[in-house]
Design a protein around this motif. Structure first.
Motif, PDB file in Angstrom:
ATOM      1  N   ASN A  55      10.769  99.479  43.675  1.00 51.93           N
ATOM      2  CA  ASN A  55      10.278  98.593  45.084  1.00 51.93           C
ATOM      3  C   ASN A  55      11.314  97.065  45.446  1.00 51.93           C
ATOM      4  OD1 ASN A  55       8.399  95.778  45.029  1.00 51.93           O
ATOM      5  ND2 ASN A  55       7.801  96.833  46.204  1.00 51.93           N
ATOM      6  N   LEU A  57      12.070  95.139  43.771  1.00 50.74           N
ATOM      7  CA  LEU A  57      12.148  93.901  43.054  1.00 50.74           C
ATOM      8  C   LEU A  57      12.976  92.828  42.276  1.00 50.74           C
ATOM      9  CD1 LEU A  57       8.498  93.494  41.613  1.00 50.74           C
ATOM     10  CD2 LEU A  57       9.231  91.833  43.753  1.00 50.74           C
ATOM     11  N   PRO A  77      15.410  93.121  52.290  1.00 48.77           N
ATOM     12  CA  PRO A  77      14.171  93.819  50.779  1.00 48.77           C
ATOM     13  C   PRO A  77      13.183  93.905  51.518  1.00 48.77           C
ATOM     14  CG  PRO A  77      15.199  91.972  50.933  1.00 48.77           C
ATOM     15  CD  PRO A  77      15.511  92.729  51.829  1.00 48.77           C
ATOM     16  N   ARG A  81      10.151  97.575  50.446  1.00 49.92           N
ATOM     17  CA  ARG A  81       8.409  97.204  49.875  1.00 49.92           C
ATOM     18  C   ARG A  81       7.179  96.868  50.583  1.00 49.92           C
ATOM     19  NH1 ARG A  81      11.477  90.684  47.671  1.00 49.92           N
ATOM     20  NH2 ARG A  81      12.709  92.116  46.244  1.00 49.92           N
ATOM     21  N   ILE A  86       4.066  98.874  45.228  1.00 52.73           N
ATOM     22  CA  ILE A  86       4.404  98.548  43.859  1.00 52.73           C
ATOM     23  C   ILE A  86       2.792  98.282  43.781  1.00 52.73           C
ATOM     24  CG2 ILE A  86       5.041  96.889  43.194  1.00 52.73           C
ATOM     25  CD1 ILE A  86       5.921  98.529  41.036  1.00 52.73           C
ATOM     26  N   LEU A 108       1.109  87.991  55.157  1.00 50.85           N
ATOM     27  CA  LEU A 108       2.038  88.168  55.059  1.00 50.85           C
ATOM     28  C   LEU A 108       3.117  88.222  56.301  1.00 50.85           C
ATOM     29  CD1 LEU A 108       2.729  89.248  51.409  1.00 50.85           C
ATOM     30  CD2 LEU A 108       3.085  86.856  52.128  1.00 50.85           C
TER      31      LEU A 108
ATOM     32  N   GLU B 152       5.438  87.001  42.182  1.00 54.06           N
ATOM     33  CA  GLU B 152       6.433  88.789  42.026  1.00 54.06           C
ATOM     34  C   GLU B 152       5.386  89.849  43.253  1.00 54.06           C
ATOM     35  OE1 GLU B 152       7.398  90.451  38.673  1.00 54.06           O
ATOM     36  OE2 GLU B 152       9.736  90.011  38.812  1.00 54.06           O
ATOM     37  N   PHE B 154       3.598  88.639  45.674  1.00 52.36           N
ATOM     38  CA  PHE B 154       3.961  88.099  46.671  1.00 52.36           C
ATOM     39  C   PHE B 154       5.525  89.019  47.213  1.00 52.36           C
ATOM     40  CE2 PHE B 154       0.922  85.371  48.815  1.00 52.36           C
ATOM     41  CZ  PHE B 154       0.301  85.273  47.920  1.00 52.36           C
ATOM     42  N   LEU B 155       5.867  89.092  46.441  1.00 53.21           N
ATOM     43  CA  LEU B 155       6.900  89.792  46.645  1.00 53.21           C
ATOM     44  C   LEU B 155       7.303  91.147  47.487  1.00 53.21           C
ATOM     45  CD1 LEU B 155       9.789  87.832  44.649  1.00 53.21           C
ATOM     46  CD2 LEU B 155      10.006  87.444  46.909  1.00 53.21           C
ATOM     47  N   SER B 156       6.298  91.819  46.127  1.00 49.47           N
ATOM     48  CA  SER B 156       6.495  93.317  45.580  1.00 49.47           C
ATOM     49  C   SER B 156       5.358  93.240  47.488  1.00 49.47           C
ATOM     50  CB  SER B 156       5.469  93.455  44.460  1.00 49.47           C
ATOM     51  OG  SER B 156       4.492  93.556  44.990  1.00 49.47           O
ATOM     52  N   GLY B 159       6.505  90.134  50.751  1.00 48.27           N
ATOM     53  CA  GLY B 159       6.251  88.831  51.594  1.00 48.27           C
ATOM     54  C   GLY B 159       7.575  88.347  51.470  1.00 48.27           C
ATOM     55  N   THR B 160       8.415  86.843  52.264  1.00 40.73           N
ATOM     56  CA  THR B 160       9.477  85.632  51.830  1.00 40.73           C
ATOM     57  C   THR B 160       9.460  85.134  50.243  1.00 40.73           C
ATOM     58  OG1 THR B 160       9.018  84.280  53.347  1.00 40.73           O
ATOM     59  CG2 THR B 160      10.101  86.618  54.399  1.00 40.73           C
ATOM     60  N   ARG B 243      18.794  89.103  47.591  1.00 46.37           N
ATOM     61  CA  ARG B 243      18.254  90.077  47.562  1.00 46.37           C
ATOM     62  C   ARG B 243      16.747  89.251  47.288  1.00 46.37           C
ATOM     63  NH1 ARG B 243      19.071  94.376  49.986  1.00 46.37           N
ATOM     64  NH2 ARG B 243      17.723  95.094  48.735  1.00 46.37           N
ATOM     65  N   MET B 244      16.125  88.710  47.360  1.00 47.70           N
ATOM     66  CA  MET B 244      15.171  88.265  47.634  1.00 47.70           C
ATOM     67  C   MET B 244      13.935  88.407  46.114  1.00 47.70           C
ATOM     68  SD  MET B 244      13.276  88.860  51.639  1.00 47.70           S
ATOM     69  CE  MET B 244      14.025  88.132  52.982  1.00 47.70           C
ATOM     70  N   GLN B 245      14.618  88.214  45.356  1.00 43.26           N
ATOM     71  CA  GLN B 245      14.660  88.368  43.979  1.00 43.26           C
ATOM     72  C   GLN B 245      14.326  87.460  43.402  1.00 43.26           C
ATOM     73  OE1 GLN B 245      17.421  91.051  42.511  1.00 43.26           O
ATOM     74  NE2 GLN B 245      16.594  92.591  43.842  1.00 43.26           N
ATOM     75  N   ARG B 248      15.540  85.220  37.055  1.00 48.00           N
ATOM     76  CA  ARG B 248      14.974  85.632  35.666  1.00 48.00           C
ATOM     77  C   ARG B 248      14.788  84.409  34.421  1.00 48.00           C
ATOM     78  NH1 ARG B 248      19.781  90.037  33.665  1.00 48.00           N
ATOM     79  NH2 ARG B 248      19.164  91.399  35.340  1.00 48.00           N
TER      80      ARG B 248
END
Lengths: 243, 252
Positions: A55, A57, A77, A81, A86, A108, B152, B154-156, B159-160, B243-245, B248
């Motif tokens: 995905n 992430l 990205p 996604r 996911i 979004l 996560e 929203f990202l998944s 979303g930006t 990468r818009m991640q 950690r």
């Protein structure tokens, strides 16, 4: 079998680590397009990491992940996604109603979810349309997982990743989710990659199986391989029946 | 006040010293350090201000303000935050808020362009921004860590980073502004604000003192909103990679 199918997702020598600990080690293999693949393996084998890599992430330390032949690291990205959706473990819900949660993928994109579309999104996953106005905090475990899947499906992904969505559910809810996965795959040809703890379930629902052990791919093949694993390590794991 | 009279005020240090000894609190060393530091620091600032006020040179005013910004930035950085490259962002925020507030005050002729006005007001503005910055950064990193799953999610779903962090950012901005607003609501009811008290003790007309205090209250409202919002919008991109991640775990 791998040569005989068209891969939706392919891993090539993928390594992934967190703070120096290798979570995935030289993972290579493919997930067949338009079919259901189950990923089984003990806790900490790197199964959820695999899905998050698909995905986008997270990104691999080295190696390639290809979606329809295109390397994920070269894809936008956001597009990746939406194409590879996911449903996250624990099905996180935002405060608000079921409708509010279903609308997130469209909000979004600066769009709104039409009430009719929201109703059919719910009925598609086997939930009554009347649930739309329900507070997301009042959902049962099974309902929550189904809403989470419906929310992911709003983006119309070509590949659907499901992270341990049945592990905390009762047998009746598990059976409903199994049926839902089968239906989604049959009706729309969606490629499904899902993680399960239940070996019987993996054989029953999966066309194809990946067995992950200690960050490596221990075995891949038709789901029936779980009845006769080739390696002692996988045999012992399957015999244990649980992770 | 003579130095002799000032020496008498050490009674107020002696009382807690006796208490900490009797109650075995173990705070004697801290009390002595706090006393010595405040005497040295404030006297030094007093003499420095006397010199700057007399010199009436813009260079000295700028130097004083720079010193305040450097000290405040260092303090925020020292409090520790997980956000990479935060020092420059904090400094930029302090500079912006200082330019904005002084620009309005001087531009509209609200205060005269003399060091007697510019420096104390700058001190209040930067000091207040410093506290807000610490509050905001602590709250923001805690919010992101505690609700990582939602970010996560929203990202998944495509979303930006901005969309994913937006609810957390708003929450942290709001939370850092609330103490300022709450304390201002009760101002004058429970305690007289420091600046107003100082002016009254110094012999100023109470109404004039109130007017200046109101100026500070309004100023601090802008301060609270701008500091948190600016720091938030400057710092959130560093929580994500190209990468818009989400990066950690944040070390706090």
């Amino acid at each position: 079998m791998e040569d005989r199918f068209e891969p939706a997702v392919r891993f090539e020598n993928v390594n992934y680590s967190i703070d120096g600990d290798l979570i995935l080690k030289e993972v290579t293999g493919s997930f067949p397009k338009g079919r259901i693949t189950t990923i089984v393996g003990p806790s900490g084998a790197g199964k959820s990491t695999l899905l998050k890599l698909c995905n986008g992430l997270i990104s691999p330390d080295s190696g390639k992940i290809l979606i329809d032949g295109r390397q994920t690291e070269e894809m936008d990205p956001v597009r990746l996604r939406r194409k590879v959706g996911i449903a996250l473990q624990d099905a996180p819900m935002m405060d608000g109603s079921v409708f509010d949660n279903l609308e997130i993928p469209l909000v979004l994109q600066g769009k709104r979810l039409e009430p009719e579309a929201a109703q059919s999104a719910l009925t598609d996953v086997g939930l009554p349309a009347g649930l739309l106005s329900r507070d997301s905090r009042e959902l049962s475990g099974g309902q929550r997982q189904k809403v989470s899947i419906a929310r992911t499906l709003i983006n119309r992904p070509e590949v659907l990743l499901l992270d341990e969505i049945t592990s905390s559910l009762d047998p009746a809810s598990q059976a409903e989710i199994e049926l839902l996965i089968k239906t989604l795959n049959d009706r729309h040809g969606t490629t499904v990659i899902w993680i399960t703890h239940n070996i019987d379930q993996a054989v029953r629902i999966g066309d194809y199986t990946w067995v992950m052990m200690d960050g490596k791919v221990a075995e891949t093949g038709e789901a029936l391989l779980l009845h006769e694993p080739a390696t002692l390590q996988v045999r012992e794991f399957v015999k244990g029946g649980q992770v | 006040m003579t130095y002799g009279t000032l020496a008498l005020t050490l009674i107020f240090v002696f009382i807690p010293l006796v208490l900490t000894r009797v109650l075995n609190l173990g705070l004697e060393k801290d009390l002595l350090i706090a006393t010595i530091r405040s005497v040295i620091q404030l006297l030094a600032v007093g003499y420095l201000l006397a010199f700057v006020f007399e010199a009436e040179s813009p260079v000295f005013i700028l130097l004083m303000i720079t010193l305040m910004i450097v000290a405040a930035t260092h303090n925020v950085q020292r409090k520790g935050t997980a956000i990479p490259g935060i020092t420059a962002k904090v400094a930029v925020t302090f500079i912006f808020i200082e330019v904005l507030t002084q620009g309005i005050l001087l531009g509209f002729g609200i205060i005269p362009a003399t060091p007697q006005y510019i420096i104390p007001i700058s001190g209040m503005v930067i000091g207040n921004s410093m506290v807000l910055a610490i509050l905001f950064l602590n709250r923001f990193t805690a919010e992101v860590e505690a609700r990582r799953g939602e970010v996560e999610l929203f990202l998944s779903l495509g979303g930006t980073p901005k969309q994913a962090i937006h609810p957390r950012l708003m929450q942290a901005i709001k939370a850092s502004m609330i103490p300022t607003l709450e304390s201002q609501k009760t101002m004058g009811l429970v305690q007289l604000p420091g600046m107003m008290s100082g002016l009254i003790i110094g012999g100023a007309d109470p109404i004039e003192a109130v007017q200046f205090q109101l100026l500070i209250i309004f100023l601090i409202m802008t301060n609270a909103a701008v500091t948190s919002a600016m720091l938030g919008f400057l710092s959130y991109p560093t929580l994500f990679n190209g990468r818009m991640q989400l990066v950690r775990k944040l070390e706090t």
